[in-house]
Design a protein around this motif. Structure first.
Motif, PDB file in Angstrom:
ATOM      1  N   ASP A  64      -3.642  -5.446   7.476  1.00 26.60           N
ATOM      2  CA  ASP A  64      -4.227  -4.200   6.986  1.00 26.60           C
ATOM      3  C   ASP A  64      -3.138  -3.180   6.649  1.00 26.60           C
ATOM      4  O   ASP A  64      -3.138  -2.596   5.566  1.00 26.60           O
ATOM      5  N   ILE A  65      -2.206  -2.998   7.556  1.00 25.27           N
ATOM      6  CA  ILE A  65      -1.151  -1.997   7.346  1.00 25.27           C
ATOM      7  C   ILE A  65      -0.264  -2.369   6.159  1.00 25.27           C
ATOM      8  O   ILE A  65      -0.023  -1.556   5.263  1.00 25.27           O
ATOM      9  N   VAL A  66       0.225  -3.601   6.149  1.00 21.91           N
ATOM     10  CA  VAL A  66       1.123  -4.048   5.078  1.00 21.91           C
ATOM     11  C   VAL A  66       0.377  -4.125   3.749  1.00 21.91           C
ATOM     12  O   VAL A  66       0.897  -3.712   2.705  1.00 21.91           O
ATOM     13  N   GLY A  67      -0.850  -4.650   3.778  1.00 25.06           N
ATOM     14  CA  GLY A  67      -1.632  -4.765   2.551  1.00 25.06           C
ATOM     15  C   GLY A  67      -1.931  -3.426   1.907  1.00 25.06           C
ATOM     16  O   GLY A  67      -1.880  -3.294   0.683  1.00 25.06           O
ATOM     17  N   ARG A  68      -2.225  -2.430   2.715  1.00 22.40           N
ATOM     18  CA  ARG A  68      -2.505  -1.086   2.158  1.00 22.40           C
ATOM     19  C   ARG A  68      -1.248  -0.471   1.549  1.00 22.40           C
ATOM     20  O   ARG A  68      -1.320   0.224   0.542  1.00 22.40           O
ATOM     21  N   ARG A  69      -0.109  -0.728   2.173  1.00 21.54           N
ATOM     22  CA  ARG A  69       1.133  -0.099   1.713  1.00 21.54           C
ATOM     23  C   ARG A  69       1.743  -0.821   0.514  1.00 21.54           C
ATOM     24  O   ARG A  69       2.194  -0.195  -0.436  1.00 21.54           O
ATOM     25  N   TRP A  70       1.817  -2.149   0.577  1.00 25.58           N
ATOM     26  CA  TRP A  70       2.537  -2.901  -0.449  1.00 25.58           C
ATOM     27  C   TRP A  70       1.673  -3.915  -1.184  1.00 25.58           C
ATOM     28  O   TRP A  70       2.193  -4.680  -1.992  1.00 25.58           O
ATOM     29  N   VAL A 130       0.304 -10.069  -0.152  1.00 24.62           N
ATOM     30  CA  VAL A 130       1.299  -9.649   0.834  1.00 24.62           C
ATOM     31  C   VAL A 130       0.643  -9.367   2.191  1.00 24.62           C
ATOM     32  O   VAL A 130       1.232  -9.639   3.239  1.00 24.62           O
ATOM     33  N   GLY A 131      -0.573  -8.875   2.184  1.00 23.62           N
ATOM     34  CA  GLY A 131      -1.294  -8.668   3.438  1.00 23.62           C
ATOM     35  C   GLY A 131      -1.582  -9.990   4.138  1.00 23.62           C
ATOM     36  O   GLY A 131      -1.446 -10.109   5.359  1.00 23.62           O
ATOM     37  N   SER A 132      -1.953 -10.998   3.352  1.00 24.52           N
ATOM     38  CA  SER A 132      -2.210 -12.322   3.926  1.00 24.52           C
ATOM     39  C   SER A 132      -0.936 -12.940   4.492  1.00 24.52           C
ATOM     40  O   SER A 132      -0.950 -13.551   5.567  1.00 24.52           O
ATOM     41  N   ALA A 133       0.165 -12.780   3.772  1.00 26.41           N
ATOM     42  CA  ALA A 133       1.451 -13.289   4.272  1.00 26.41           C
ATOM     43  C   ALA A 133       1.843 -12.567   5.563  1.00 26.41           C
ATOM     44  O   ALA A 133       2.326 -13.191   6.519  1.00 26.41           O
ATOM     45  N   ALA A 134       1.606 -11.264   5.609  1.00 24.88           N
ATOM     46  CA  ALA A 134       1.901 -10.488   6.812  1.00 24.88           C
ATOM     47  C   ALA A 134       1.027 -10.951   7.974  1.00 24.88           C
ATOM     48  O   ALA A 134       1.485 -11.010   9.127  1.00 24.88           O
ATOM     49  N   PHE A 135      -0.233 -11.292   7.696  1.00 26.60           N
ATOM     50  CA  PHE A 135      -1.133 -11.812   8.724  1.00 26.60           C
ATOM     51  C   PHE A 135      -0.531 -13.064   9.348  1.00 26.60           C
ATOM     52  O   PHE A 135      -0.432 -13.181  10.569  1.00 26.60           O
TER      53      PHE A 135
END
Length: 124
Positions: free
Chosen positions: A29-35, A49-54
């Motif tokens: 959520d945090i990474v996806g919203r930002r990048w 990018v949010g999925s990769a961060a997950f």
């Protein structure tokens, strides 16, 4: 919540289920919203990018907590090698990230349920 209340400290299943939701989904959520400008075609609220961060957060935090608890004797990893454990936790993280993308049900329920099921199957 059931995984947290029942087994978050003494069960690989409980730990992985809780961590996939907390670290994986939270970081996504945090990474996806930002990048996360590039969205998945079937889910315009979820980004690549949010999925990769997950996956990265779910994997790293799950492994960190599992190894930390095992180091201090709070958890028995059995005879599983570190390589096998890492591969299986990675697969669980990928599956949970994929489940989060499915817009059918609330991911706050589906992610820990799938994480618990896969952890029970792959880590027991």
């Amino acid at each position: 919540m059931a995984a947290t209340l029942c087994s978050w400290r003494d069960s690989m299943t409980g730990i992985v289920a809780v961590v996939q939701m907390a670290a994986g989904d939270g970081t996504a959520d945090i990474v996806g919203r930002r990048w996360g400008s590039k969205k998945w075609p079937w889910s315009q609220s979820k980004s690549y990018v949010g999925s990769a961060a997950f996956v990265l957060a779910g994997f790293a935090v799950s492994m960190g907590i599992l190894l930390w608890f095992a180091h201090f004797g709070a958890l028995d990893l059995g005879m599983m090698s570190l390589k096998t454990l890492a591969l299986r936790v990675f697969l669980i993280s990928v599956a949970c990230a994929a489940v989060e993308l499915v817009p059918v049900a609330d991911d706050n329920l589906t992610v820990p349920i799938v994480g618990a099921f896969l952890a029970k199957w792959l880590l027991s």
